[in-house]
Write an enzyme that holds these catalytic residues in place. Structure first.
Site, mmCIF file in Angstrom:
data_model
loop_
_atom_site.group_PDB
_atom_site.id
_atom_site.type_symbol
_atom_site.label_atom_id
_atom_site.label_comp_id
_atom_site.label_asym_id
_atom_site.label_seq_id
_atom_site.Cartn_x
_atom_site.Cartn_y
_atom_site.Cartn_z
ATOM 1 N N CYS A 5 -109.944 48.982 15.106
ATOM 2 C CA CYS A 5 -111.035 49.534 15.919
ATOM 3 C C CYS A 5 -110.746 51.019 16.184
ATOM 4 C CB CYS A 5 -111.128 48.752 17.230
ATOM 5 S SG CYS A 5 -112.499 49.253 18.290
ATOM 6 N N LYS A 65 -120.920 58.047 62.136
ATOM 7 C CA LYS A 65 -120.640 57.783 60.719
ATOM 8 C C LYS A 65 -121.817 58.232 59.849
ATOM 9 C CE LYS A 65 -118.162 54.183 59.583
ATOM 10 N NZ LYS A 65 -117.664 52.809 59.383
ATOM 11 N N ASP A 78 -111.299 58.892 55.813
ATOM 12 C CA ASP A 78 -111.489 57.552 55.245
ATOM 13 C C ASP A 78 -110.176 57.120 54.604
ATOM 14 O OD1 ASP A 78 -112.740 55.231 54.608
ATOM 15 O OD2 ASP A 78 -113.835 56.017 52.895
ATOM 16 N N CYS A 120 -117.950 44.105 19.542
ATOM 17 C CA CYS A 120 -117.464 45.457 19.822
ATOM 18 C C CYS A 120 -118.467 46.487 19.295
ATOM 19 C CB CYS A 120 -116.096 45.671 19.168
ATOM 20 S SG CYS A 120 -115.482 47.353 19.351
ATOM 21 N N GLU A 169 -113.485 65.966 65.558
ATOM 22 C CA GLU A 169 -112.532 65.822 64.454
ATOM 23 C C GLU A 169 -113.212 65.146 63.275
ATOM 24 O OE1 GLU A 169 -108.920 64.908 67.645
ATOM 25 O OE2 GLU A 169 -109.443 63.417 66.140
ATOM 26 N N LYS A 204 -113.565 62.400 60.545
ATOM 27 C CA LYS A 204 -113.138 60.987 60.504
ATOM 28 C C LYS A 204 -112.678 60.665 59.083
ATOM 29 C CE LYS A 204 -114.653 56.320 61.673
ATOM 30 N NZ LYS A 204 -114.238 55.704 60.404
ATOM 31 N N CYS A 211 -116.491 48.466 16.191
ATOM 32 C CA CYS A 211 -116.044 47.847 14.935
ATOM 33 C C CYS A 211 -116.732 46.521 14.638
ATOM 34 C CB CYS A 211 -114.523 47.660 14.947
ATOM 35 S SG CYS A 211 -113.948 46.415 16.136
ATOM 36 N N CYS A 244 -111.887 43.921 22.907
ATOM 37 C CA CYS A 244 -111.978 43.854 21.446
ATOM 38 C C CYS A 244 -110.571 43.569 20.936
ATOM 39 C CB CYS A 244 -112.489 45.177 20.882
ATOM 40 S SG CYS A 244 -112.338 45.265 19.078
ATOM 41 N N TYR A 273 -103.691 62.768 64.495
ATOM 42 C CA TYR A 273 -104.828 63.022 65.375
ATOM 43 C C TYR A 273 -104.639 62.556 66.824
ATOM 44 C CZ TYR A 273 -106.020 58.218 63.873
ATOM 45 O OH TYR A 273 -105.989 56.883 63.576
#
Length: 670
Positions: free
Chosen positions: A430, A312, A117, A406, A113, A115, A409, A424, A225
């Protein structure tokens, strides 16, 4: 190494791994890769076997899963939810196969099967009806998240078959598809909130939310499962999977019944590359002995079944060169650093950029210009730099420092205490913030203005036609200039102006969301609108006033007060008022069904089995009662459902406010 040094190392590993477990299972925000965690856990296990006198009873090698959160009712599992032994090594699988053969002979099959996550879940059905959904928790008991799980469309509330036993338990995995994850994470970024690292974390965070209505807005999915029954209704695991599929459960179509360990390894090799084509994440393959009788004969260790193991996959990782660090400015002013990389193939796609999140991440990595870096896909989706190859660092290379101003600007950036992100503050001057705010305002979930799109907004801004949201409502005065824009004919202009005019009909909550106040999402905008009634009340509200409103916390309240403290924001609101936008809620006149609740006040909190909170609110108001936004000495009753916030309960108890159920409320108006 001295015994004292060994004990110190073991204690340090226990402490570190327990913290990682807490980050993973409780906070849903892991800070270490699975592979690194498993290596440390295996090392600790070896030390404990060699030095049992120093073994800590709180060691993660003695436990399954993580701690229990305190927000949900704790339920003991009828069948313990054990974890699986896992490996990254094919020889370990052959050794596993050899142990099986020694114990039960050569005549057996495996089920392979994917696996997933995600988040493990246990579902209990009685007479075909879902009665309980419980998380893994610590393996022996977990959190009751039934109301949240009921929002997942692939998990049936009721199965329609006479073949299923009266009582059975189903095990499965809840997860989020990659596309949904990217979309929802983008929305969090828009609000200036911390993004989740991968879909697993997002799914876990979602299933632990208190309000099931909010859970329903986040598309979760689930695969089944394993089946548990008291009467051994099936002879094999494969047979049971086919049965539950017929009962209406979502079973992964990629499961495979095989005869040998070589078949298992072929399955593993196939999915090592094919996994990247799936719409969801997998991090390995689970292998189970098929026969239930043989499973019973093989038995269990204290932590895991002897008849199953998981292989894994290591996270896909490549090495490339950091060419430069650039910065993106979002509509809320959040400035995000981005690593621009020498293009490299990773997990089936070419990667050119990777997020660096914030200044802390740049500092943690100790990035230098021209560094050779290792990149992996977090949750197989978002590329991220995991570390620098110091052996390849260029001599005299300059350290990367997060910028102070920034990039768009030039305004000096600010970073609030307790936050990782720099902002900012020049939101009215901006360019990307101006464009982003207007694009947010016209979006479907806000003002939903037909005839306008993101590219059009950018064009209008570059041509000086709009600089503020309010400028949208003066575009009808600039039709001559609009006609000079390529591919923008009379019909397009007419549709756009019609859409802008129609937006004046949108309710206050939509306008409020459209203003783009940091941390004020769609749901919070509704709560604020209902709580304050109009924009004038909101602009004068204090932090304390706003916190009293349901689902409004300190951070949201402070953001609102700061927003309305800006004179330019208030000027824009006055212009939008003049344009005819709605800045107060429309109070509906309620024809009373009775006057049994007149002069009585109520707060509704929690989740109810037979009614939504909105239905209870309508019921109270229809009988003369009044809904308050928060708990105070003026409150007569707190109507409490499941999973109510502990702070509300504590406050109501301190103030001696009567706490009643929905059944008690119905009795009052009977």
């Amino acid at each position: 190494m001295s015994l004292l040094t060994v004990k110190d190392e073991m204690d340090a590993l226990v402490s570190e791994l327990n913290q990682h477990n807490y980050n993973y299972y409780v906070l849903a925000m892991p800070t270490i890769a699975d592979y690194e965690f498993d290596k440390k856990l295996a090392h600790l296990n070896e030390l404990e076997k060699a030095n049992p006198q120093f073994a800590d009873p709180n060691s993660p090698t003695q436990r399954v899963g993580g701690d229990i959160t305190k927000n949900f009712i704790t339920v003991k599992h009828k069948y313990p939810m054990l974890s699986l032994g896992n490996t990254y090594n094919e020889q370990d699988l052959r050794d596993f196969d050899e142990r099986i053969r020694k114990a039960i002979g050569d005549h057996f099959q495996y089920v392979c099967e994917l696996k997933f996550d995600g988040l493990s879940i246990s579902l209990t059905y009685e007479n075909g009806k879902l009665v309980r959904a419980v998380t893994r928790g610590d393996g022996t008991k977990g959190d009751d998240v039934t109301n949240n799980v009921k929002t997942i469309h692939t998990i049936p509330h009721q199965i329609k078959t006479v073949e299923a036993p009266e009582h059975f338990e189903i095990r499965g995995e809840i997860f989020m598809h990659k596309a949904a994850f990217l979309k929802l994470n983008a929305a969090r970024e828009e609000l200036g909130e911390i993004q989740y690292a991968n879909p697993r974390n997002f799914a876990s965070g979602t299933i632990k939310m208190q309000d099931s209505r909010e859970v329903a807005k986040r598309p979760l999915d689930g695969f089944i499962y394993f089946l548990y029954t008291d009467n051994n209704d099936f002879k094999t695991h494969w047979e049971s999977l086919q049965a539950v599929k017929d009962w209406g459960f979502h079973v992964c179509e990629h499961n495979k019944l095989v005869n040998t360990i070589d078949d298992v390894l072929h399955f593993i090799h196939h999915w090592e590359s094919e996994r990247f084509k799936l719409s969801y994440d997998i991090d390995g393959i689970v292998i189970k002995v098929n026969s239930y009788a043989q499973q019973q004969e093989l038995g269990f260790t204290s932590k895991s079944p002897r008849w199953a193991i998981s292989y894994k996959y290591k996270a896909a990782e490549v090495e490339t060169v950091l060419e430069k660090v650039t910065y993106q400015v979002g509509r809320t002013g959040a400035v995000t650093p981005v690593a621009n990389l020498k293009p490299v193939l990773l997990a089936g796609t070419t990667v050119k950029r990777a997020t660096l999140h914030n200044a802390n991440e740049i500092e943690r990595l100790d990035l230098h210009e021209g560094d050779t870096v290792f990149v992996e896909k977090g949750g197989e989706i978002i590329p991220k730099i995991i570390k620098v190859n110091l052996d390849k660092r260029l001599p005299n290379s300059s350290k990367v420092h997060y910028l102070h101003n920034c990039p768009e600007c030039g305004t000096e950036l600010v970073r609030k205490e307790g936050e990782a992100v720099h902002y900012c503050p020049n939101d009215e001057g901006c360019p990307p913030q101006i464009v982003g705010k207007i694009q947010h305002f016209i979006s479907r979930k806000a003002m939903n203005i037909d005839g306008l799109g993101d590219e059009t907004i950018e064009t209008f801004f570059k041509r000086g036609l709009i600089n503020h949201i309010s400028d949208l409502y003066t575009l009808y005065q600039k039709s001559d200039q609009l006609k000079t824009i390529d591919r923008f004919g009379e019909r397009s202009i007419e549709n756009m102006l019609g859409g802008i005019e129609k937006s004046k009909e949108m309710p206050f909550e939509k306008v409020l969301f459209g203003l783009g106040i940091r941390y004020v999402g769609e749901t919070v905008a509704k709560k604020l609108a209902a709580g304050v009634k109009n924009i004038d009340n909101l602009s004068k509200a204090t932090v304390e006033d706003l916190i009293a409103i349901d689902e409004v916390g300190q951070r949201i309240a402070e953001s609102c007060v700061e927003y309305f403290g800006n004179p330019e924001h208030m000027r824009q609101i006055e212009l939008l008022k003049l344009a005819g936008l709605a800045f107060e809620i429309e109070e509906t006149v309620i024809e009373l069904a009775s006057d049994k609740l007149i002069e009585k006040t109520f707060v509704i909190s929690g989740v109810f089995e037979n009614y939504s909170r909105e239905q209870l609110k309508d019921l109270i108001e229809a009988n003369g009662g009044k809904i308050l936004s928060g708990i105070s000495g003026k409150l007569n009753y707190l109507v409490a459902g499941d999973n109510m916030g502990p702070s509300k309960l504590e406050k109501a108890t301190k103030l001696n406010v009567p706490i009643i159920s929905d059944a008690d409320l119905l009795e009052m108006i009977k």
